[in-house]
Design a protein around this motif. Structure first.
Motif, PDB file in Angstrom:
ATOM      1  N   GLY A  11       0.806  -1.216   0.000  1.00  0.00           N
ATOM      2  CA  GLY A  11       0.000   0.000   0.000  1.00  0.00           C
ATOM      3  C   GLY A  11       0.833   1.257   0.000  1.00  0.00           C
ATOM      4  O   GLY A  11       0.452   2.282  -0.547  1.00  0.00           O
ATOM      5  N   SER A  15       0.215   3.822  -3.773  1.00  0.00           N
ATOM      6  CA  SER A  15      -1.160   4.059  -3.327  1.00  0.00           C
ATOM      7  C   SER A  15      -2.100   4.328  -4.493  1.00  0.00           C
ATOM      8  O   SER A  15      -3.300   4.121  -4.396  1.00  0.00           O
ATOM      9  N   SER A  16      -1.566   4.803  -5.631  1.00  0.00           N
ATOM     10  CA  SER A  16      -2.418   5.070  -6.789  1.00  0.00           C
ATOM     11  C   SER A  16      -2.894   3.786  -7.456  1.00  0.00           C
ATOM     12  O   SER A  16      -3.710   3.830  -8.363  1.00  0.00           O
ATOM     13  N   ASN A  17      -2.394   2.632  -6.997  1.00  0.00           N
ATOM     14  CA  ASN A  17      -2.807   1.361  -7.565  1.00  0.00           C
ATOM     15  C   ASN A  17      -4.052   0.809  -6.873  1.00  0.00           C
ATOM     16  O   ASN A  17      -4.422  -0.336  -7.096  1.00  0.00           O
ATOM     17  N   SER A  18      -4.700   1.626  -6.032  1.00  0.00           N
ATOM     18  CA  SER A  18      -5.868   1.164  -5.296  1.00  0.00           C
ATOM     19  C   SER A  18      -7.058   1.012  -6.235  1.00  0.00           C
ATOM     20  O   SER A  18      -7.126   1.587  -7.326  1.00  0.00           O
ATOM     21  N   ILE A  19      -8.050   0.241  -5.783  1.00  0.00           N
ATOM     22  CA  ILE A  19      -9.239  -0.005  -6.599  1.00  0.00           C
ATOM     23  C   ILE A  19     -10.046   1.279  -6.773  1.00  0.00           C
ATOM     24  O   ILE A  19     -10.734   1.463  -7.783  1.00  0.00           O
ATOM     25  N   TRP A  21      -8.869   4.424  -7.226  1.00  0.00           N
ATOM     26  CA  TRP A  21      -8.340   5.217  -8.339  1.00  0.00           C
ATOM     27  C   TRP A  21      -8.505   4.485  -9.660  1.00  0.00           C
ATOM     28  O   TRP A  21      -8.740   5.108 -10.701  1.00  0.00           O
ATOM     29  N   ARG A  22      -8.377   3.171  -9.652  1.00  0.00           N
ATOM     30  CA  ARG A  22      -8.591   2.437 -10.899  1.00  0.00           C
ATOM     31  C   ARG A  22     -10.025   2.608 -11.388  1.00  0.00           C
ATOM     32  O   ARG A  22     -10.269   2.885 -12.566  1.00  0.00           O
ATOM     33  N   ALA A 192     -13.127  -1.428   0.982  1.00  0.00           N
ATOM     34  CA  ALA A 192     -12.141  -0.823   1.874  1.00  0.00           C
ATOM     35  C   ALA A 192     -12.371  -1.269   3.314  1.00  0.00           C
ATOM     36  O   ALA A 192     -11.416  -1.559   4.054  1.00  0.00           O
ATOM     37  N   SER A 195     -11.094  -4.724   3.588  1.00  0.00           N
ATOM     38  CA  SER A 195      -9.632  -4.739   3.617  1.00  0.00           C
ATOM     39  C   SER A 195      -9.102  -4.363   5.001  1.00  0.00           C
ATOM     40  O   SER A 195      -8.176  -4.994   5.520  1.00  0.00           O
TER      41      SER A 195
END
Length: 474
Positions: A11, A15-19, A21-22, A192, A195
């Motif tokens: 993480g 952090s931009s690889n989070s669901i 932002w996707r 979230a 998670s």
């Protein structure tokens, strides 16, 4: 001593690889593509009507100019031409065979316009965007058998412009962004929460029960997770009860056996060997109890350096002539943990190093370090023993697992590092093992940093300066 830096958690690396932002970016791309596709569709379906409107303007302008010049008195024709040029932006110039013309841009709309103009003015009508280097809209026409050019600078081919469409576009984009954000947050929030609950469960904590609301898929996942947490808690309680019961029941016969050995008429060597075996058995029982015991008390702010320094002093290893213990303790590093458990971690690591970290001559060199690196608190214990092969480093952190040397050279329960790992995870920490240079083992624990307590008013500046680094040597 050289140390490898443990990789940051996933993480923290990206952090931009989070669901969130996707999903947000996918929605924004979908909105932009849909808008562009809508505009293109609108233009495609309205292309014929736009071309017809432009061609009608060209035909009407040409016919009106021709009829006005034909019907006007020759005396007033120069005045009429001046009025057309000044008021309407129209010019009439003779057409010559030597004129150099540039045709209009070849597009589907322009082809439709030329086709409709030919239907209204005749097939020999020529449309040009430039004649003899002068740009404009040029239309050929015939007046009394003579050929002329009718030129206008009006940009009939330009699409309607203005600022209103820009403001509407900005408003639409802002509303679309807000809608995409709310929709994405609403969709991602249950994931979230799941998670965060899974991370808490991985740290050995009991997460709050997830809500049984929302879409069917989310409800099913939350319900299954809640059932899993209850099952794991029940299994943990059963295991804790089993280990605690077995350990408690073993204490009484071990104590009785030790008392009988002390009172028995045995040779000194035999008595010492039997007492040593029973001490080892009691130590294994204590490790069982330590691994089974769970702490449900909330975490508190802990000065890592002070706890480590106190645990080193309590170990009395500095009094052992065969031990060389050096440490660099930083006293301004704070974490959220249980002080007794952190002291237990240091104790286990020192005992583990004492058992397996000695050189062939029986000497033990230990280096203990606390500090900060990469925004996290660091606790590391390094020795110069034989170390552990890299293939076994992950395995020895599991309960009841020991390295090959520990299996053959010493006895134990295999819970020392497992307890360390379990305590570290309760404080959201990470345990990493890597090889010391040139030999030996480094056990490194990374904790999330906590904000230090506010200094009380009027505190002496000398006390504040005492929070620097402290070096302890044996």
């Amino acid at each position: 001593m050289a140390k490898k830096e443990a990789p940051a958690p996933e993480g923290e690396r990206n952090s931009s690889n989070s669901i969130f932002w996707r999903t947000f970016l996918m929605l924004m791309v979908l909105i932009v593509v849909s808008v562009l596709g809508g505009l293109q569709t609108y233009w495609t379906f309205n292309e014929e009507s736009i071309a017809r409107s432009i061609s009608q303007q060209i035909v009407s302008m040409t016919n009106l100019t021709r009829y006005a010049l034909i019907s006007a008195d020759p005396v007033y024709r120069p005045d009429l031409l001046n009025i057309l040029a000044s008021e309407e932006g129209l010019r009439i110039v003779p057409k010559e065979d030597s004129d150099h013309t540039t045709p209009l841009t070849d597009t589907s709309t322009v082809s439709l316009i030329e086709q409709m103009v030919h239907e209204g003015l005749g097939p020999h009508t020529v449309l040009a965007s430039e004649v003899n280097g002068e740009k404009g809209l040029w239309v050929s026409l015939s007046i009394d058998g003579d050929q002329y050019w009718l030129m206008t600078r009006k940009k009939l081919f330009d699409r309607p412009s203005g600022t209103s469409w820009l403001w509407w576009g900005i408003i639409a984009f802002m509303l679309s962004t807000l809608g995409a954000t709310l929709l994405t947050r609403h969709t991602v929030e249950p994931l979230a929460n799941l998670s965060r609950a899974a991370k808490a469960l991985g740290r050995g904590q009991t997460p709050e029960e997830l809500p049984d609301t929302g879409p069917t898929e989310i409800r099913e996942v939350n319900k299954s997770f809640n059932i899993m947490v209850k099952d794991l808690s029940r299994m943990e309680e059963d295991r804790e009860l089993l280990l605690a019961g077995v350990s408690h029941d073993l204490r009484t016969p071990i104590t009785r056996l030790r008392l009988e050995v002390e009172l028995a008429d045995l040779p000194e060597d035999s008595r010492n060997a039997m007492v040593q075996d029973m001490e080892q058995m009691e130590n294994i029982v204590n490790q069982f109890l330590g691994y089974a015991r769970r702490s449900n008390t909330p975490l508190e702010l802990v000065n890592l350096g002070e706890v480590v320094a106190s645990a080193i002093g309590a170990s009395r290893m500095q009094e052992d002539p065969s031990v060389s213990l050096d440490s660099v303790i930083r006293k301004d590093v704070y974490i959220m943990a249980h002080p007794a458990e952190i002291a237990r971690v240091v104790q286990n690591l020192l005992v583990n190093a004492s058992k397996y970290g000695r050189d062939p001559d029986g000497k033990l060199e230990i280096f203990v370090n606390t500090g900060m690196q990469g925004g996290r608190a660091i606790l590391s214990v390094a020795d110069r023993g034989e170390g552990i092969p890299e293939a076994e480093m992950e395995r020895v952190l599991r309960p009841f697992e020991r390295g090959e040397r520990a299996r053959t050279g010493s006895t134990g329960s295999g819970l020392g590092l497992a307890i360390v790992d379990r305590i570290a995870r309760r404080s959201d920490g990470q345990v990493k093992l890597h090889t010391n240079n040139p030999k030996g083992l480094v056990v490194e624990i990374r904790f999330p940093l906590a904000s230090p307590p506010k200094a009380p008013k009027g505190r002496d500046e000398a006390d504040l300066s005492a929070k620097g680094d402290q070096k302890i040597s044996a």
